[in-house]
Design a protein around this motif. Sequence first.
Motif, PDB file in Angstrom:
ATOM      1  N   UNK A 196       1.963  17.040   5.606  1.00 48.27           N
ATOM      2  CA  UNK A 196       0.533  16.867   5.782  1.00 48.27           C
ATOM      3  C   UNK A 196       0.104  15.559   5.115  1.00 48.27           C
ATOM      4  N   UNK A 197      -0.750  14.835   5.798  1.00 47.54           N
ATOM      5  CA  UNK A 197      -1.267  13.571   5.285  1.00 47.54           C
ATOM      6  C   UNK A 197      -2.760  13.735   5.022  1.00 47.54           C
ATOM      7  N   UNK A 198      -3.207  13.286   3.858  1.00 44.01           N
ATOM      8  CA  UNK A 198      -4.644  13.236   3.578  1.00 44.01           C
ATOM      9  C   UNK A 198      -5.037  11.774   3.411  1.00 44.01           C
ATOM     10  N   UNK A 199      -6.243  11.474   3.796  1.00 50.08           N
ATOM     11  CA  UNK A 199      -6.738  10.105   3.734  1.00 50.08           C
ATOM     12  C   UNK A 199      -7.960  10.033   2.834  1.00 50.08           C
ATOM     13  N   UNK A 200      -8.046   8.951   2.070  1.00 49.78           N
ATOM     14  CA  UNK A 200      -9.265   8.690   1.300  1.00 49.78           C
ATOM     15  C   UNK A 200      -9.733   7.276   1.630  1.00 49.78           C
ATOM     16  N   UNK A 201     -11.016   7.061   1.458  1.00 46.81           N
ATOM     17  CA  UNK A 201     -11.645   5.810   1.889  1.00 46.81           C
ATOM     18  C   UNK A 201     -12.531   5.259   0.785  1.00 46.81           C
ATOM     19  N   UNK A 202     -12.559   3.947   0.650  1.00 49.49           N
ATOM     20  CA  UNK A 202     -13.527   3.281  -0.209  1.00 49.49           C
ATOM     21  C   UNK A 202     -13.997   2.033   0.510  1.00 49.49           C
ATOM     22  N   UNK A 203     -15.319   1.952   0.721  1.00 54.16           N
ATOM     23  CA  UNK A 203     -15.931   0.833   1.419  1.00 54.16           C
ATOM     24  C   UNK A 203     -16.415  -0.207   0.415  1.00 54.16           C
ATOM     25  N   UNK A 204     -16.370  -1.483   0.846  1.00 54.72           N
ATOM     26  CA  UNK A 204     -16.756  -2.608   0.003  1.00 54.72           C
ATOM     27  C   UNK A 204     -17.712  -3.523   0.753  1.00 54.72           C
ATOM     28  N   UNK A 205     -18.640  -4.090   0.023  1.00 58.00           N
ATOM     29  CA  UNK A 205     -19.595  -5.060   0.555  1.00 58.00           C
ATOM     30  C   UNK A 205     -19.451  -6.337  -0.261  1.00 58.00           C
ATOM     31  N   UNK A 206     -19.026  -7.405   0.401  1.00 49.97           N
ATOM     32  CA  UNK A 206     -18.844  -8.659  -0.314  1.00 49.97           C
ATOM     33  C   UNK A 206     -17.837  -8.548  -1.444  1.00 49.97           C
ATOM     34  N   UNK A 207     -16.868  -7.658  -1.312  1.00 50.02           N
ATOM     35  CA  UNK A 207     -15.840  -7.468  -2.323  1.00 50.02           C
ATOM     36  C   UNK A 207     -16.197  -6.483  -3.419  1.00 50.02           C
ATOM     37  N   UNK A 208     -17.427  -5.971  -3.426  1.00 43.77           N
ATOM     38  CA  UNK A 208     -17.864  -5.007  -4.438  1.00 43.77           C
ATOM     39  C   UNK A 208     -17.893  -3.597  -3.855  1.00 43.77           C
ATOM     40  N   UNK A 209     -17.492  -2.633  -4.656  1.00 47.50           N
ATOM     41  CA  UNK A 209     -17.503  -1.238  -4.242  1.00 47.50           C
ATOM     42  C   UNK A 209     -18.911  -0.805  -3.839  1.00 47.50           C
ATOM     43  N   UNK A 210     -19.011  -0.086  -2.726  1.00 44.64           N
ATOM     44  CA  UNK A 210     -20.276   0.518  -2.312  1.00 44.64           C
ATOM     45  C   UNK A 210     -20.275   1.937  -2.874  1.00 44.64           C
ATOM     46  N   UNK A 211     -21.131   2.177  -3.836  1.00 39.26           N
ATOM     47  CA  UNK A 211     -21.188   3.469  -4.515  1.00 39.26           C
ATOM     48  C   UNK A 211     -21.404   4.609  -3.522  1.00 39.26           C
ATOM     49  N   UNK A 212     -20.555   5.622  -3.600  1.00 40.46           N
ATOM     50  CA  UNK A 212     -20.701   6.807  -2.751  1.00 40.46           C
ATOM     51  C   UNK A 212     -20.166   6.651  -1.342  1.00 40.46           C
ATOM     52  N   UNK A 213     -19.686   5.460  -0.983  1.00 42.35           N
ATOM     53  CA  UNK A 213     -19.191   5.215   0.380  1.00 42.35           C
ATOM     54  C   UNK A 213     -17.698   5.538   0.437  1.00 42.35           C
ATOM     55  N   UNK A 214     -17.389   6.823   0.595  1.00 40.65           N
ATOM     56  CA  UNK A 214     -16.006   7.275   0.573  1.00 40.65           C
ATOM     57  C   UNK A 214     -15.640   8.129   1.785  1.00 40.65           C
ATOM     58  N   UNK A 217     -14.890   8.448   6.112  1.00 37.66           N
ATOM     59  CA  UNK A 217     -14.180   7.666   7.131  1.00 37.66           C
ATOM     60  C   UNK A 217     -15.132   6.798   7.940  1.00 37.66           C
ATOM     61  N   UNK A 218     -16.429   7.090   7.871  1.00 40.38           N
ATOM     62  CA  UNK A 218     -17.446   6.297   8.569  1.00 40.38           C
ATOM     63  C   UNK A 218     -18.452   5.783   7.549  1.00 40.38           C
ATOM     64  N   UNK A 219     -19.023   4.615   7.838  1.00 40.37           N
ATOM     65  CA  UNK A 219     -20.021   4.040   6.945  1.00 40.37           C
ATOM     66  C   UNK A 219     -21.118   3.400   7.773  1.00 40.37           C
ATOM     67  N   UNK A 220     -22.363   3.722   7.447  1.00 43.53           N
ATOM     68  CA  UNK A 220     -23.511   3.124   8.116  1.00 43.53           C
ATOM     69  C   UNK A 220     -24.081   2.039   7.214  1.00 43.53           C
ATOM     70  N   UNK A 221     -24.153   0.849   7.735  1.00 43.97           N
ATOM     71  CA  UNK A 221     -24.647  -0.297   6.974  1.00 43.97           C
ATOM     72  C   UNK A 221     -26.129  -0.117   6.660  1.00 43.97           C
TER      73      UNK A 221
END
Length: 66
Positions: free
Chosen positions: A1-19, A21-25
């Motif tokens: 079984x494979x699990x995936x985790x995600x972390x989104x970044x804006x301009x190289x900085x972590x977007x708090x709470x954006x974890x 698989x989808x992210x709305x700008x």
Amino acid sequence: MVTYSYQWYSGGSTISGATSSKFTVTSSEVATKITVIVTATTKNGSSTATSAPTAIVYLTGNTALP
């Protein structure tokens, strides 16, 4: 079984709470590039991959000043 985790970044900085698989700008990301780091984990370990950055984010729609 494979699990995936995600972390989104804006301009190289972590977007708090954006974890998800989808992210709305939001307006906070205007004039930046967005990337995501995905980590795949199995019982044998994990591996990460970083997306290519998006084009610079711009506002669309009604941008007239009040």
